[in-house]
Design a protein around this motif. Structure first.
Motif, PDB file in Angstrom:
ATOM      1  N   GLU A 113       0.788  -1.259   0.000  1.00 28.23           N
ATOM      2  CA  GLU A 113       0.000   0.000   0.000  1.00 28.23           C
ATOM      3  C   GLU A 113       0.818   1.307   0.000  1.00 28.23           C
ATOM      4  N   ARG A 114       0.270   2.511  -0.403  1.00 23.54           N
ATOM      5  CA  ARG A 114       0.912   3.850  -0.471  1.00 23.54           C
ATOM      6  C   ARG A 114      -0.121   4.975  -0.434  1.00 23.54           C
ATOM      7  N   ALA A 115       0.160   6.300  -0.234  1.00 25.08           N
ATOM      8  CA  ALA A 115      -0.895   7.309  -0.069  1.00 25.08           C
ATOM      9  C   ALA A 115      -0.981   8.334  -1.192  1.00 25.08           C
TER      10      ALA A 115
ATOM     11  N   PRO B  78       9.675  -0.949   1.500  1.00 24.91           N
ATOM     12  CA  PRO B  78       8.951  -1.116   2.760  1.00 24.91           C
ATOM     13  C   PRO B  78       7.616  -0.357   2.683  1.00 24.91           C
ATOM     14  N   VAL B  79       6.579  -0.949   3.260  1.00 27.26           N
ATOM     15  CA  VAL B  79       5.259  -0.320   3.225  1.00 27.26           C
ATOM     16  C   VAL B  79       4.566  -0.453   4.577  1.00 27.26           C
ATOM     17  N   THR B  80       3.705   0.522   4.843  1.00 27.11           N
ATOM     18  CA  THR B  80       2.727   0.411   5.922  1.00 27.11           C
ATOM     19  C   THR B  80       1.371   0.645   5.286  1.00 27.11           C
ATOM     20  N   ILE B  81       0.374  -0.049   5.786  1.00 30.38           N
ATOM     21  CA  ILE B  81      -0.955  -0.003   5.191  1.00 30.38           C
ATOM     22  C   ILE B  81      -1.997   0.143   6.279  1.00 30.38           C
ATOM     23  N   GLU B  82      -2.978   0.960   6.024  1.00 25.28           N
ATOM     24  CA  GLU B  82      -4.153   1.002   6.877  1.00 25.28           C
ATOM     25  C   GLU B  82      -5.336   0.634   6.009  1.00 25.28           C
ATOM     26  N   ALA B  83      -6.114  -0.332   6.478  1.00 23.27           N
ATOM     27  CA  ALA B  83      -7.327  -0.742   5.769  1.00 23.27           C
ATOM     28  C   ALA B  83      -8.513  -0.478   6.680  1.00 23.27           C
TER      29      ALA B  83
ATOM     30  N   MET C 271      -5.100   2.600   2.572  1.00 21.88           N
ATOM     31  CA  MET C 271      -4.140   3.675   2.378  1.00 21.88           C
ATOM     32  C   MET C 271      -2.775   3.066   2.641  1.00 21.88           C
ATOM     33  N   TYR C 272      -1.804   3.350   1.799  1.00 24.36           N
ATOM     34  CA  TYR C 272      -0.466   2.827   2.061  1.00 24.36           C
ATOM     35  C   TYR C 272       0.544   3.944   2.017  1.00 24.36           C
ATOM     36  N   ARG C 273       1.638   3.697   2.672  1.00 27.21           N
ATOM     37  CA  ARG C 273       2.783   4.595   2.642  1.00 27.21           C
ATOM     38  C   ARG C 273       4.008   3.756   2.294  1.00 27.21           C
ATOM     39  N   ALA C 274       4.749   4.230   1.330  1.00 26.40           N
ATOM     40  CA  ALA C 274       5.996   3.558   0.946  1.00 26.40           C
ATOM     41  C   ALA C 274       7.140   4.210   1.689  1.00 26.40           C
ATOM     42  N   GLY C 275       7.996   3.402   2.259  1.00 26.90           N
ATOM     43  CA  GLY C 275       9.220   3.914   2.873  1.00 26.90           C
ATOM     44  C   GLY C 275      10.289   4.080   1.812  1.00 26.90           C
TER      45      GLY C 275
ATOM     46  N   VAL D 272     -13.893  -0.907  11.010  1.00 26.70           N
ATOM     47  CA  VAL D 272     -12.714  -1.272  11.799  1.00 26.70           C
ATOM     48  C   VAL D 272     -11.453  -0.944  11.005  1.00 26.70           C
ATOM     49  N   ARG D 273     -10.496  -0.292  11.688  1.00 26.42           N
ATOM     50  CA  ARG D 273      -9.211   0.034  11.064  1.00 26.42           C
ATOM     51  C   ARG D 273      -8.213  -1.065  11.394  1.00 26.42           C
ATOM     52  N   ARG D 274      -7.555  -1.578  10.351  1.00 32.69           N
ATOM     53  CA  ARG D 274      -6.535  -2.612  10.525  1.00 32.69           C
ATOM     54  C   ARG D 274      -5.228  -2.084   9.949  1.00 32.69           C
ATOM     55  N   HIS D 275      -4.119  -2.430  10.591  1.00 32.09           N
ATOM     56  CA  HIS D 275      -2.805  -1.921  10.200  1.00 32.09           C
ATOM     57  C   HIS D 275      -1.898  -3.073   9.791  1.00 32.09           C
ATOM     58  N   PHE D 276      -1.135  -2.842   8.723  1.00 37.68           N
ATOM     59  CA  PHE D 276      -0.244  -3.842   8.163  1.00 37.68           C
ATOM     60  C   PHE D 276       1.113  -3.192   7.911  1.00 37.68           C
ATOM     61  N   ALA D 277       2.160  -3.989   7.945  1.00 41.29           N
ATOM     62  CA  ALA D 277       3.499  -3.486   7.638  1.00 41.29           C
ATOM     63  C   ALA D 277       4.323  -4.623   7.041  1.00 41.29           C
TER      64      ALA D 277
END
Length: 178
Positions: free
Chosen positions: A11-13, A131-136, A110-114, A142-147
């Motif tokens: 994911e990324r924003a 590297p990525v972080t994701i919020e779904a 929503m994702y953010r790329a490192g 419900v908000r779920r977070h991934f990395a």
């Protein structure tokens, strides 16, 4: 839900129109994507002249694939997202139907790329680890977070098709975090 498909994805924003989005997460419009710190195209000793001169072959092209992936997920265009995986989707480890079902309860992502790693070469291919972080957000709010990391690949051997020469998602090690 999202976790099964993301075990293969990322994911990324950025908003659905492709414009950079505010990285503060409040409500998540469809297609939200954000870049973290990025590397200039072709940075690193392993970058080819093609990658330095054509942004679609370098880091910007790899990041654009991730943008397209999450925009397609948010638009529920699972066929398009699936085919951004290598081997026409097969690298996801899922069938198209399984892949789409993995997002049944996902309202938005929503994702953010490192900072992307260096483009590396091996056996006629180029690879980049991002590297990525994701919020779904699920359909029930419900908000779920991934990395984790998403690895993209493109083929560089003589005779490769123009499609093979483009970046595709090759592997993902994205997991839910608490």
């Amino acid at each position: 839900m999202l976790a099964s498909s993301l075990a293969c994805g990322g994911e990324r924003a950025r908003n659905a129109g492709g414009a950079a989005a505010d990285t503060a997460v409040q409500s998540l419009p469809a297609g939200t994507v954000s870049h973290g710190e990025t590397v200039p195209p072709g940075e690193g000793a392993s970058a080819t002249e093609d990658e330095r001169s054509d942004p679609t072959l370098g880091v910007p092209g790899a990041l654009a694939v991730l943008d397209s992936y999450f925009v397609a997920i948010n638009a529920h265009q699972f066929h398009d997202a699936y085919h951004l995986w290598s081997d026409d989707g097969a690298a996801s480890g899922l069938t198209l139907e399984e892949f789409a079902r993995g997002y049944d309860r996902t309202r938005s992502t929503m994702y953010r790329a490192g900072r992307p790693g260096r483009i590396e070469g091996a056996a006629g291919s180029r690879y980049i680890d991002i590297p990525v972080t994701i919020e779904a957000v699920t359909t029930d709010g419900v908000r779920r977070h991934f990395a984790g990391h998403i690895v993209l690949r493109r083929v560089v051997v003589t005779g490769a098709s123009s499609e093979e020469r483009l970046w595709h998602i090759y592997h993902s090690s994205v997991r839910e975090v608490r």
